[in-house]
Design a protein around this motif. Sequence first.
Motif, short mmCIF file in Angstrom:
data_model
loop_
_atom_site.label_atom_id
_atom_site.label_comp_id
_atom_site.label_asym_id
_atom_site.label_seq_id
_atom_site.Cartn_x
_atom_site.Cartn_y
_atom_site.Cartn_z
N TYR A 270 8.03 12.79 -44.21
CA TYR A 270 6.81 12.27 -43.81
C TYR A 270 5.87 12.83 -44.53
O TYR A 270 4.64 12.55 -44.91
N ASP A 271 5.97 14.07 -45.16
CA ASP A 271 5.45 14.87 -46.09
C ASP A 271 5.02 13.86 -47.02
O ASP A 271 4.22 14.04 -47.35
N TYR A 272 5.70 13.27 -47.81
CA TYR A 272 5.42 12.35 -48.96
C TYR A 272 4.63 11.27 -48.66
O TYR A 272 3.39 10.70 -48.86
N VAL A 273 4.93 10.82 -47.00
CA VAL A 273 4.28 9.18 -47.19
C VAL A 273 2.46 10.00 -46.33
O VAL A 273 2.16 8.61 -46.48
N HIS A 274 2.48 11.14 -46.25
CA HIS A 274 0.95 11.54 -45.84
C HIS A 274 0.86 11.93 -47.12
O HIS A 274 -0.42 12.94 -47.37
N SER A 275 0.69 12.04 -48.15
CA SER A 275 0.65 12.87 -49.60
C SER A 275 -0.07 11.71 -50.79
O SER A 275 -0.51 10.22 -50.12
N ASP A 276 -0.82 12.35 -50.91
CA ASP A 276 -1.55 12.02 -51.92
C ASP A 276 -1.05 10.27 -53.13
O ASP A 276 -1.24 9.73 -53.08
N GLU A 277 -0.04 11.40 -53.24
CA GLU A 277 0.77 10.53 -53.93
C GLU A 277 1.56 9.13 -53.48
O GLU A 277 1.27 8.21 -54.25
N PHE A 278 1.71 9.24 -52.45
CA PHE A 278 2.37 7.44 -51.60
C PHE A 278 0.98 6.38 -51.72
O PHE A 278 1.06 5.89 -52.43
N GLN A 279 -0.27 7.02 -51.05
CA GLN A 279 -1.52 6.64 -50.91
C GLN A 279 -1.59 6.35 -52.36
O GLN A 279 -2.28 4.61 -52.71
N ASP A 280 -1.49 6.64 -53.15
CA ASP A 280 -1.89 6.29 -55.38
C ASP A 280 -1.35 5.17 -54.97
O ASP A 280 -1.71 4.22 -56.28
N SER A 281 0.27 5.19 -55.19
CA SER A 281 1.39 3.97 -55.20
C SER A 281 1.17 3.10 -54.48
O SER A 281 1.14 2.24 -55.33
N LEU A 282 0.72 3.20 -53.34
CA LEU A 282 0.26 1.66 -52.61
C LEU A 282 -0.84 1.04 -53.09
O LEU A 282 -1.11 -0.15 -53.13
N ASP A 283 -1.87 1.09 -53.51
CA ASP A 283 -2.83 0.98 -54.34
C ASP A 283 -2.46 0.89 -55.69
O ASP A 283 -3.20 -0.08 -55.66
N ALA A 284 -1.46 1.33 -55.93
CA ALA A 284 -1.19 0.61 -57.90
C ALA A 284 -0.38 -0.61 -57.66
O ALA A 284 -0.77 -1.51 -57.88
N GLN A 285 0.07 -0.78 -56.28
CA GLN A 285 1.23 -1.82 -55.91
C GLN A 285 0.45 -3.19 -55.82
O GLN A 285 0.78 -3.97 -55.70
N GLY A 286 -0.08 -2.90 -54.96
CA GLY A 286 -1.09 -4.25 -54.30
C GLY A 286 -0.14 -5.30 -53.88
O GLY A 286 1.31 -4.32 -52.77
N ILE A 287 -0.20 -6.23 -53.40
CA ILE A 287 0.96 -7.26 -52.36
C ILE A 287 1.37 -7.65 -52.50
O ILE A 287 2.48 -7.79 -52.32
N ALA A 288 2.20 -7.39 -54.26
CA ALA A 288 3.01 -7.96 -55.04
C ALA A 288 4.38 -6.59 -54.21
O ALA A 288 5.02 -7.35 -53.71
N GLY A 289 4.32 -5.18 -54.15
CA GLY A 289 4.89 -4.60 -53.94
C GLY A 289 5.06 -5.03 -51.91
O GLY A 289 6.25 -4.67 -51.99
N ILE A 290 4.34 -5.96 -51.24
CA ILE A 290 4.79 -5.90 -49.47
C ILE A 290 5.05 -7.33 -50.17
O ILE A 290 6.38 -6.58 -48.60
N SER A 291 4.94 -8.07 -50.72
CA SER A 291 5.76 -9.68 -50.76
C SER A 291 7.51 -8.93 -51.25
O SER A 291 8.09 -9.75 -50.43
#
Length: 408
Positions: A270-291
Amino acid sequence: MTSRLFPALAFAGVGALILSGCVAKADLAGSDALSVSSTAAGCEVSGSSATSGTLTFDVSNDGDEVTEFYLLAEDGLRIVGEVENIAPGASRTLTVVAQPGDYYTLCKPGMIGEGVGKAAFAVSGEAVEVSGEDAEQKQQAVELYAGFVKDQVGQLAPAVSDFVAAYESGDDETARTQFPAVRAYYERIEPVAEALGDLDPRIDYREVDAVAEGLDWTGFHRIEKDLWVPAADALNADGETPAWQDWAPSTTEERAAFGDQLIADVQELYDYVHSDEFQDSLDAQGIAGISNGAIALLDEVATGKIQGEEDWWSGTDLSDFAANVEGSKMAFSLVRDFAAAQGDAGTALADEIDGGYAELESALAEYGSLEDGFVVYTELTDEDKRELTDLINALAEPLAQLTNTVLA
C-alpha cells in the motif's frame, strides 16, 4: 490517431511494472531483436548492451523444462520485464521501451529457484521521452492505470485486516469464506508486488516454491493450509510429499505471527503504490508496461491456476483465475485503441483479443463467479480443464503480439 477520451472504467486489472516509456514512432524503427537461449544451466543473450528505446528479446527454450526469462533492475531484484511459461522447443518475445541504466538478464528453467545465467546488461543513450500527437492519450491511460492500482490495494488492505482477524481468533469458517474474495484484489494487481523483489514471495508463495527457494513460508497460502486442514492421505503440491509430513496446525501464537506478517506486507505494498517512486515508474513505463501487464496476468493463469496448483488446500483456484483474467482484460482495455490505430492489422488483432476474452469469460462463467463463488477446482473434469486451457492458449497467441503492435 483519432483523439478519443478513455471511458470511465471499472477498476479490474493491472499491468506489470516495466521501466519503459512512450516514444515517437521514429524512435521505434530499426530495433534489432536480441536472441536468448534458455537451457538447464545457462541463459545466453546475444548481446550485453543496447541503446535506449524499444528492446526486443526473442527467447527460445532450448532446454527440457518450461522456462522464464527476466530483465531485472539494477538491484537484481525488481522485475523490469518477463516472459513466462515458455515450453521446451517454443519461443516467446519480450518487448520493452528501456531507459538508460544497468540491468540484469536471467532465465529460470522449471520456473522456480534463483534462476541461471544471470548477466549484466547495460542500456546507454538518451532518456526516452513521450512525444507525438497521441501523447496526452497515452498519459491518460497511465493515470487510469495508476488509479486502478491504488483502488485495488486500497480495498485489499482492510479486507486483509478483516480476514486476519477471523483467522487469528480461530473463526475459521468466516476466514474460509473471505479467503477467495480477499485474494481477488491481490490477483488483479499481483505483477506490482512481483516487481518488488521478495514481497510477492512473502505474500503469495506456495509451499513447494518456498521450500525450493529455501524461504520461510508465510502469506496467504500458509494461512490457507491452517484453514483447510489437509486429509491424512493428501499430498503437497509437488505431488509426492505427504501433506502431514513435518506439519502441525499452527498454534495461537503462530497464527498471530503469520497474520500480522501478512498485514505488514500488504501495508508495504500500500505504501509503495501511494509513493512518488511508484508514480514515477508508471510515468516512465507508459503504454508498453500496461500492454505487457495484460500478457503477464494471463500468464499467471497459464502457469498455475489452470493446473489447480495455486490454492492447493482450498480448491479456490477458479477465483484467482477469474481475477487474473479481469486484470488482464482491464490492462488490455487501456491500450486497445492504440493497437486498433495501427491500420487494418491492428484492428483485426484488437478484435481477435476481444473475442478471446469473451469466449474465456463465457466458459469460466459456467462454474460460477467472483461475486457468488466458484465450484471447488477438483470438481472440474479433465475435459473441462482442456477446454479452459485451449481458450487460454487461443487468447495468449494474439495477446503476445500486443506490445509490438501498440508501439508500432
